[in-house]
Design an enzyme around this catalytic site. Structure first.
Site, PDB file in Angstrom:
ATOM      1  N   LYS A  10      12.053  -4.294  12.481  1.00 16.98           N
ATOM      2  CA  LYS A  10      11.282  -5.476  12.871  1.00 16.98           C
ATOM      3  C   LYS A  10      12.216  -6.523  13.502  1.00 16.98           C
ATOM      4  O   LYS A  10      13.447  -6.369  13.466  1.00 16.98           O
ATOM      5  CB  LYS A  10      10.523  -5.978  11.644  1.00 16.98           C
ATOM      6  N   TYR A  50      -1.304  -4.145  11.474  1.00 20.13           N
ATOM      7  CA  TYR A  50      -1.411  -4.746  10.144  1.00 20.13           C
ATOM      8  C   TYR A  50      -2.861  -5.042   9.745  1.00 20.13           C
ATOM      9  O   TYR A  50      -3.109  -5.928   8.929  1.00 20.13           O
ATOM     10  CB  TYR A  50      -0.564  -6.020  10.075  1.00 20.13           C
ATOM     11  N   ASN A 115      11.812  -8.453   5.761  1.00 19.54           N
ATOM     12  CA  ASN A 115      12.335  -7.249   5.088  1.00 19.54           C
ATOM     13  C   ASN A 115      12.787  -6.170   6.075  1.00 19.54           C
ATOM     14  O   ASN A 115      12.907  -5.009   5.726  1.00 19.54           O
ATOM     15  CB  ASN A 115      11.332  -6.730   4.053  1.00 19.54           C
ATOM     16  N   HIS A 118       9.870  -1.394   8.709  1.00 22.76           N
ATOM     17  CA  HIS A 118       8.541  -0.941   8.292  1.00 22.76           C
ATOM     18  C   HIS A 118       8.493   0.576   8.313  1.00 22.76           C
ATOM     19  O   HIS A 118       9.088   1.196   9.188  1.00 22.76           O
ATOM     20  CB  HIS A 118       7.467  -1.493   9.248  1.00 22.76           C
ATOM     21  N   GLU A 129      -0.495   4.718  13.171  1.00 20.37           N
ATOM     22  CA  GLU A 129       0.584   3.896  13.714  1.00 20.37           C
ATOM     23  C   GLU A 129       1.294   4.608  14.871  1.00 20.37           C
ATOM     24  O   GLU A 129       1.660   3.969  15.866  1.00 20.37           O
ATOM     25  CB  GLU A 129       1.558   3.522  12.585  1.00 20.37           C
TER      26      GLU A 129
HETATM   27  P1  CMP Z   1       5.750  -4.048   5.906  1.00 18.33           P
HETATM   28  O1  CMP Z   1       6.301  -2.868   5.194  1.00 18.33           O
HETATM   29  O2  CMP Z   1       5.948  -4.135   7.373  1.00 18.33           O
HETATM   30  O3  CMP Z   1       4.193  -4.113   5.599  1.00 18.33           O
HETATM   31  C1  CMP Z   1       3.481  -5.328   5.486  1.00 18.33           C
HETATM   32  C2  CMP Z   1       4.358  -6.517   5.717  1.00 18.33           C
HETATM   33  O4  CMP Z   1       3.789  -7.752   5.347  1.00 18.33           O
HETATM   34  C3  CMP Z   1       5.567  -6.394   4.824  1.00 18.33           C
HETATM   35  O5  CMP Z   1       6.393  -5.361   5.266  1.00 18.33           O
HETATM   36  C4  CMP Z   1       6.130  -7.801   4.887  1.00 18.33           C
HETATM   37  O6  CMP Z   1       6.906  -8.015   6.047  1.00 18.33           O
HETATM   38  C5  CMP Z   1       4.848  -8.625   4.979  1.00 18.33           C
HETATM   39  N1  CMP Z   1       4.530  -9.219   3.696  1.00 18.33           N
HETATM   40  C6  CMP Z   1       4.073  -8.592   2.605  1.00 18.33           C
HETATM   41  N2  CMP Z   1       3.895  -9.463   1.606  1.00 18.33           N
HETATM   42  C7  CMP Z   1       4.258 -10.682   2.076  1.00 18.33           C
HETATM   43  C8  CMP Z   1       4.298 -11.975   1.536  1.00 18.33           C
HETATM   44  N3  CMP Z   1       3.932 -12.212   0.283  1.00 18.33           N
HETATM   45  N4  CMP Z   1       4.740 -12.958   2.329  1.00 18.33           N
HETATM   46  C9  CMP Z   1       5.105 -12.733   3.593  1.00 18.33           C
HETATM   47  N5  CMP Z   1       5.075 -11.521   4.164  1.00 18.33           N
HETATM   48  C10 CMP Z   1       4.668 -10.509   3.428  1.00 18.33           C
END
Ligand code: CMP
Length: 146
Positions: A10, A50, A115, A118, A129
């Protein structure tokens, strides 16, 4: 049996120079790279990707962060045995503070909203996806390793 999963570094991961490290984890584990591109996704693409999270309070911020173009997403498709589940194990828990030692998120990040990577969470989301991000003909390469 062999399957394919969608993995993306990301924008925060690209910004922080972690693309090579993510690729290395999958290559060194023996998985096969069949698709790769840097892309700033449209709002439509990010919202569809998403879609399950539409009702979450962080949805708008998440879509903005994926699409604002400060850095691209590095989108990939990896192929191999059990790669959907194994990819999730290698990436670690969504909240980096819960990610097991040795996982990508444990190694490189701390914040759930940043994070860095993905990975598809099921066969169904992998199919969805992959077609969403690599829907054009010729974007995925079938090749034989070794
Ligand atoms: P990802 O694995 O890409 O899948 C959903 C994404 O939503 C997750 O990683 C995070 O980047 C984001 N996400 C999930 N929970 C939260 C949260 N509480 N606050 C902000 N972003 C979130």
């Amino acid at each position: 049996f062999s399957e394919r999963t969608f993995i993306a570094v990301k924008p925060d991961g690209v910004q922080r120079g972690l693309v090579a490290k993510v690729i290395a984890r999958f290559e060194e584990r023996g998985y096969k790279l069949v698709g790769l591109k840097a892309i700033v996704p449209s709002k439509e693409l990010a919202e569809e990707h998403y879609g399950d999270l539409k009702s979450k309070p962080f949805f708008g911020g998440l879509v903005d962060y994926m699409t604002n173009g400060k850095a691209p997403v590095v989108a990939m498709v990896w192929e191999g045995k059990d790669v959907i589940r194994q990819g999730r194990v290698m990436i670690g828990a969504t909240n980096p503070l819960d990610a097991a030692p040795g996982t990508i998120r444990n190694s490189y990040c701390q914040v759930i909203g940043r994070n860095i990577v993905h990975g598809s969470d099921s066969f169904e989301s992998a199919e969805k996806e992959i077609s969403l991000w690599f829907g054009k003909a010729g974007e995925l390469i079938d090749w034989t390793s070794a």
